[in-house]
Design an enzyme around this catalytic site. Structure first.
Site: not given
Length: 424
Positions: A101, A233, A309, A407
Site C-alpha cells: 500500500e 483470529k 501470524d 494517495h
C-alpha cells in the site's frame, strides 16, 4: 524454471496422473527445492494455468519444511520499507514494514518524525498472557457448574498449575476464567509464554490439565481444545476487555509547533476529528475494538516483516486512539491502548531469513536468555509505538484534507497506462 531432467519429467508425469501424491515429494526426493520445482510444473500442467511471475529460486524451502508451509510452489515478494527512527522509551528503532500500500510507510515515517522532535513516546506493558479455551460438556448444567467452581477455587490452582506448567520451561499458568452455556463449560486458560507467541505452548498445557480433570471428572466430554472463548483470529469482546497476548498503552505529547509544521494541522482540529471519527463514528458503526483510524495497517505491515501470524492482525489491531489538548490547549496528548498484541520472536515465521533480519534490525531477534520473554514484550511495545505514529499522521492528513492528494501521489502507478494498453 530450472531445466528438468528425465527423472524429473517422469515424476511430474506421475504427479499429473495421480500416482504420486504432491504432498509426498519432499520425503520421496529428499530435496525440498527439487520437490517445489516439480510440484510447480505439475500444477501448471494439471490446471492449464501459467505460474510465470511466481518466483521459485532464491528461497530456502528446507527452512519451512514441517513448520511454516506445506506443498510450496514458490514465494510471494512483498517490499519492505523502513519508518523511523521511532523514539520510544528513550531508544531509537528503525521499523520494518512489509506492504504493497503506497503512502503507508511514508505516513508512518512522518508520525515517527513528529514523535521524535517532540521528545519521543513512552509505553507501558499492562499484561502478558496467551489464552486457550477448551469446551467440555456434561449431562447436566449442575455438573458443569461443579467443575467451574472446582477450577476457579484458589485452593486447586497450585495443582492445576503443576499439571499445566510441566508442558514447557516457559509456560506458566496465570489464571482460568470460566463461562457456562447450559451444560457446556468454557475454560479460558491464560499463561506466560516466554519469547514465543505461545499458541502451541498454551495448547499443550491445556491438554495436560484436561487429562488430569478427566480422571477427576470421568463424565466430562471434551468437545474441543478450542471453544472460541479464547478467542483467536476473530474480533471478540473478551480480548478487548480481558486482553490476549501483550496489552500495551503508548503515549506522546506532540508540541504545538510540531503539529503545525510537521503534521500541517491544528491541535483543536485533531482533537475534534478524533472524537467524531475514532470514538463517535466507530460507536455509530458498532465497532468492536476498532476505535482507531487504521491500526491494522501498521500491525499487518510489521507482522509480515517480522514473521508473525498475519491472521492474528484481527485481534492484535484492537485499539482505541485518544487525543486531548494539554498545556493550556497548546499541545496534543495522543495515546493508543492495545489490549491484545500477539507477537513472538521465536518460532513460526520468525526464524526465516528475511523475517529474522527484520527482527535483528529491531534488536529483538530470537529468545532473550537473560530475561526470557523480554524480546517479545519489547516487540509488542514497538508495534504499539508504530501504531501511534501511524494514527497521528493519518489523522493529521484527514484533518488537513491531505488524504486523497497523498494517495494520488504515492498509491497510484506512475506508468503510462495508455502505452501499457497499446503494447498488450
Amino acid at each position: 524454471m530450472p531445466a528438468l531432467s528425465e527423472d524429473d519429467e517422469e515424476i511430474i508425469q506421475s504427479v499429473v496422473q495421480g500416482k504420486t501424491p504432491s504432498y509426498s515429494l519432499e520425503s520421496k526426493l529428499g530435496d525440498c527445492m527439487r520437490a517445489a520445482s516439480i510440484r510447480k510444473e505439475a500444477l501448471q500442467r494439471i490446471t492449464g494455468k501459467s505460474l510465470e511471475g511466481l518466483p521459485l529460486e532464491g528461497f530456502d524451502y528446507e527452512s519451512i519444511l514441517g513448520q511454516c508451509c506445506e506443498m510450496p510452489v514458490g514465494y510471494v515478494q512483498i517490499p519492505v520499507g523502513i519508518a523511523g527512527p521511532l523514539l520510544l522509551d528513550g531508544r531509537e528503532y528503525s521499523v520494518p514494514m512489509a506492504t504493497t500500500e503506497g503512502c503507508l510507510v511514508a505516513s508512518t515515517n512522518r508520525g515517527c518524525k513528529a514523535i521524535f522532535v517532540s521528545g519521543g513516546a513512552d509505553s507501558v506493558l499492562l499484561r502478558d498472557g496467551m489464552t486457550r479455551a477448551p469446551v467440555v460438556r456434561f449431562s447436566t448444567a449442575k455438573r458443569a457448574a461443579e467443575l467451574k467452581f472446582f477450577v476457579e477455587d484458589p485452593l486447586n490452582f497450585e495443582t492445576l498449575s503443576l499439571m499445566f506448567n510441566k508442558s514447557s520451561r516457559f509456560a506458566r499458568l496465570q489464571g482460568i476464567q470460566c463461562a457456562i452455556a447450559g451444560k457446556n463449560l468454557y475454560m479460558r486458560f491464560s499463561c506466560s509464554t516466554g519469547d514465543a507467541m505461545g499458541m502451541n505452548m498454551v495448547s499443550k498445557g491445556v491438554q495436560n490439565v484436561l487429562d488430569y480433570l478427566q480422571s477427576e471428572y470421568p463424565d466430562m466430554d471434551v468437545i474441543g481444545i478450542s471453544g472460541n472463548f479464547c478467542s483467536d483470529k476473530k474480533p471478540a469482546a473478551v480480548n478487548w476487555i480481558e486482553g490476549r497476548g501483550k496489552s500495551v498503552v503508548c503515549e506522546a505529547i506532540i508540541k504545538e509547533e510540531v503539529v503545525k509544521k510537521v503534521l500541517k494541522t491544528e491541535v483543536a482540529a485533531l482533537v475534534e476529528l478524533n472524537m467524531l471519527k475514532n470514538l463517535t463514528g466507530s460507536a455509530m458503526a458498532g465497532a468492536l475494538g476498532g476505535f482507531n483510524a487504521h491500526a491494522s495497517n501498521i500491525v499487518s505491515a510489521v507482522y509480515l516483516a517480522t514473521g508473525q501470524d498475519p491472521a492474528q492482525n484481527v485481534e492484535s489491531s484492537h485499539c482505541i486512539t485518544m487525543m486531548e489538548a494539554v498545556n493550556d490547549g497548546k499541545d496534543l496528548h495522543v495515546s493508543v491502548t492495545m489490549p491484545s498484541i500477539e507477537v513472538g520472536t521465536v518460532g513460526g515465521g520468525t526464524q526465516l531469513a528475511s523475517q529474522s533480519a527484520c527482527l535483528n534490525l529491531l534488536g529483538v531477534k530470537g529468545a532473550n536468555r537473560d530475561a526470557p520473554g523480554s524480546n517479545a514484550r519489547l516487540l509488542a511495545t514497538i508495534v504499539a509505538g508504530s501504531v501511534l505514529a501511524g494514527e497521528l499522521s493519518l489523522m493529521s492528513a484527514i484533518s488537513a484534507g491531505q488524504l486523497v492528494k497523498s494517495h494520488m501521489k504515492y498509491n497510484r502507478s506512475i506508468k503510462d497506462i495508455s502505452q501499457v494498453i497499446t503494447s498488450s
